[in-house]
Design an enzyme around this catalytic site. Structure first.
Site, PDB file in Angstrom:
ATOM      1  N   VAL A  50       0.863  -1.174   0.000  1.00  0.00           N
ATOM      2  CA  VAL A  50       0.000   0.000   0.000  1.00  0.00           C
ATOM      3  C   VAL A  50       0.903   1.229   0.000  1.00  0.00           C
ATOM      4  CG1 VAL A  50      -1.757   1.250   1.317  1.00  0.00           C
ATOM      5  CG2 VAL A  50      -1.792  -1.249   1.252  1.00  0.00           C
ATOM      6  N   CYS A  51       0.703   2.124  -0.947  1.00  0.00           N
ATOM      7  CA  CYS A  51       1.524   3.330  -1.054  1.00  0.00           C
ATOM      8  C   CYS A  51       1.379   4.158   0.223  1.00  0.00           C
ATOM      9  CB  CYS A  51       1.096   4.154  -2.254  1.00  0.00           C
ATOM     10  SG  CYS A  51       2.003   5.715  -2.387  1.00  0.00           S
ATOM     11  N   ILE A  52       2.488   4.419   0.885  1.00  0.00           N
ATOM     12  CA  ILE A  52       2.438   5.104   2.170  1.00  0.00           C
ATOM     13  C   ILE A  52       1.942   6.538   2.033  1.00  0.00           C
ATOM     14  CG2 ILE A  52       4.876   5.762   2.137  1.00  0.00           C
ATOM     15  CD1 ILE A  52       4.793   5.240   5.248  1.00  0.00           C
TER      16      ILE A  52
ATOM     17  N   ALA B  17      -1.756   6.435   1.386  1.00  0.00           N
ATOM     18  CA  ALA B  17      -2.450   5.916   2.573  1.00  0.00           C
ATOM     19  C   ALA B  17      -2.539   6.981   3.662  1.00  0.00           C
ATOM     20  CB  ALA B  17      -1.738   4.673   3.092  1.00  0.00           C
TER      21      ALA B  17
END
Length: 130
Positions: free
Chosen positions: A76-78, A81
């Site tokens: 999940v792209c930080i 997110a």
């Protein structure tokens, strides 16, 4: 064939369901999924707080089960997110937020993970987005 899959749309969008069906079909046909990368609104498909109405498919739970069952790399792209309030325990603590909502098996990481997946895969397949 090796696939990297990027999902840009939220769990309730038809493209999230299509991405899941594609990923299942790819594995069933003997292909490999190098990495699943959830970006932009796609990060909501990994959130532990999304609740689907009873008359709709629970795509979030299906993604979590699929990634866990097949021991896939679900990233999940930080940045996306954090912007959307999807936090693991470490980020919730770092930003003094009351709760985390990114359960296992998901990992927070940066766009470099997408770049690495593209380099390792034969094809990048994207679902959703602008």
């Amino acid at each position: 064939m090796k696939f990297a899959i990027a999902l840009h749309s939220p769990a309730h969008a038809p493209s999230s369901r299509r991405a899941l069906l594609f990923a299942k079909a790819a594995l069933a046909e003997g292909h490999e999924i190098v990495r699943l990368f959830f970006y932009q609104d796609g990060v909501h498909s990994a959130s532990g707080n999304v609740v689907s109405p009873q008359d709709e498919s629970d795509t979030v739970s299906q993604w979590r089960e699929f990634v866990s069952t097949h021991q896939l790399d679900g990233v999940v792209c930080i940045a996306a997110a954090l912007r959307r309030g999807v936090l693991n325990v470490e980020e919730a603590e770092r930003y003094s937020r009351p709760a985390a909502n990114l359960p296992a098996p998901w990992e927070l990481s940066g766009l470099g993970q997408l770049h690495d997946a593209v380099q390792a895969a034969d094809r990048l397949i994207c679902f959703g987005g602008p």
